[in-house]
Design a protein around this motif. Sequence first.
Motif, PDB file in Angstrom:
ATOM      1  N   ARG A 247     -59.357   2.156   5.788  1.00 38.64           N
ATOM      2  CA  ARG A 247     -58.857   1.202   7.101  1.00 38.64           C
ATOM      3  C   ARG A 247     -57.402   0.831   6.755  1.00 38.64           C
ATOM      4  N   HIS A 248     -56.727   1.695   7.553  1.00 36.37           N
ATOM      5  CA  HIS A 248     -55.195   1.656   7.497  1.00 36.37           C
ATOM      6  C   HIS A 248     -54.475   0.809   8.646  1.00 36.37           C
ATOM      7  N   SER A 249     -53.516   0.190   8.533  1.00 35.94           N
ATOM      8  CA  SER A 249     -53.090  -0.840   9.352  1.00 35.94           C
ATOM      9  C   SER A 249     -51.520  -0.910   8.963  1.00 35.94           C
ATOM     10  N   LEU A 250     -50.425  -0.335  10.111  1.00 35.99           N
ATOM     11  CA  LEU A 250     -49.089  -0.011   9.995  1.00 35.99           C
ATOM     12  C   LEU A 250     -48.469  -0.832  11.311  1.00 35.99           C
ATOM     13  N   GLN A 251     -47.583  -1.787  11.153  1.00 36.61           N
ATOM     14  CA  GLN A 251     -46.585  -2.448  11.910  1.00 36.61           C
ATOM     15  C   GLN A 251     -45.541  -1.548  12.385  1.00 36.61           C
ATOM     16  N   LEU A 252     -45.267  -1.409  13.617  1.00 37.70           N
ATOM     17  CA  LEU A 252     -44.474  -0.438  14.143  1.00 37.70           C
ATOM     18  C   LEU A 252     -43.447  -1.282  15.117  1.00 37.70           C
ATOM     19  N   GLU A 253     -42.148  -1.393  14.663  1.00 35.44           N
ATOM     20  CA  GLU A 253     -41.373  -2.286  15.338  1.00 35.44           C
ATOM     21  C   GLU A 253     -40.200  -1.289  16.267  1.00 35.44           C
ATOM     22  N   ILE A 254     -39.856  -1.502  17.488  1.00 29.89           N
ATOM     23  CA  ILE A 254     -39.148  -0.706  18.051  1.00 29.89           C
ATOM     24  C   ILE A 254     -37.672  -1.510  18.642  1.00 29.89           C
ATOM     25  N   ASN A 255     -36.501  -1.024  18.377  1.00 32.26           N
ATOM     26  CA  ASN A 255     -35.429  -2.071  18.710  1.00 32.26           C
ATOM     27  C   ASN A 255     -35.432  -1.602  20.200  1.00 32.26           C
TER      28      ASN A 255
END
Length: 295
Positions: A247-255
Amino acid sequence: MPASPAAQTPPDPSSVLHIHGPTSSRVPVVLDSPHSGHLRPPDFGCLLSDEDLRDAQDTHIDTLYNPATELGVSLLAAQYPRTYIDANRHEGDVDLTLLDAPWPDLYQPSGKAALGKALAWRTLDDGRPLYAAPLTVQAMRWRIAHYHRPYHAALKQLLDAAYDQFGCVYHINCHSMNPVSGLMGEGGPGALRADFVLGDRDGTTCSGAFTAFVQQALAAHGYGVAINKPYKGVELVRAYADPGRGRHSLQLEINKRVYMDMASGQPNDHFPVLQQRLRQLIADITLHFPPEKKP
């Protein structure tokens, strides 16, 4: 002043959340956008205008990722402003200075209250207050019960369904960030942001291979990509991740400057390019990280 929750009826579910694409992912990938909402609940009582609140909104993020739903991916999107109540916080992460009485329920502070950005926001990034008076305990409980918990329940259901079907799930928690941090910003005022920031809470919420794959895919397009600086990921990647069990969770922020005009708030010329690149990224993830069991 915020309206009294006792005088309200529960909100229509469509004003709380929306699932774009299939209601259950047909591949082992789930997307969620907790901060793209802008529908004001009737009890908000915020001093600031919608234009002011846009500074805190992950503007257009749900639209950016929407083409990925064509691949069979579910995209959960909150419809209410994150400033009203932030789905990316633990429900016990209450800012005690925002309340008119002691908080009697679970209290689990993260430190975000110091920035005015705990469960319910007290200030914007530039320090402007949201309210003329404190909130009541009853008002905070209402927000938790009718907005925060339903969002978490919907995300957990999507993640559990994908995991049960495929034996693994790759969750991307979708966000955007201002190009430069404000007075109450992470890392201090005036800090410049990379094009993308990936957050895996120092390798605890997903495999290193997943983080590296996303970083390399974005860097291949010439974007600058930072990892865990200044954003490591908060509650929505922490709560449901268990990389040792798939169970993999990744936060991805875009400028925001990558895809929108900061003055008008409208998509810029690069918006459709990024939209298709994100769709391709999701497609590549489904190929590179196949199901661990046959659906």
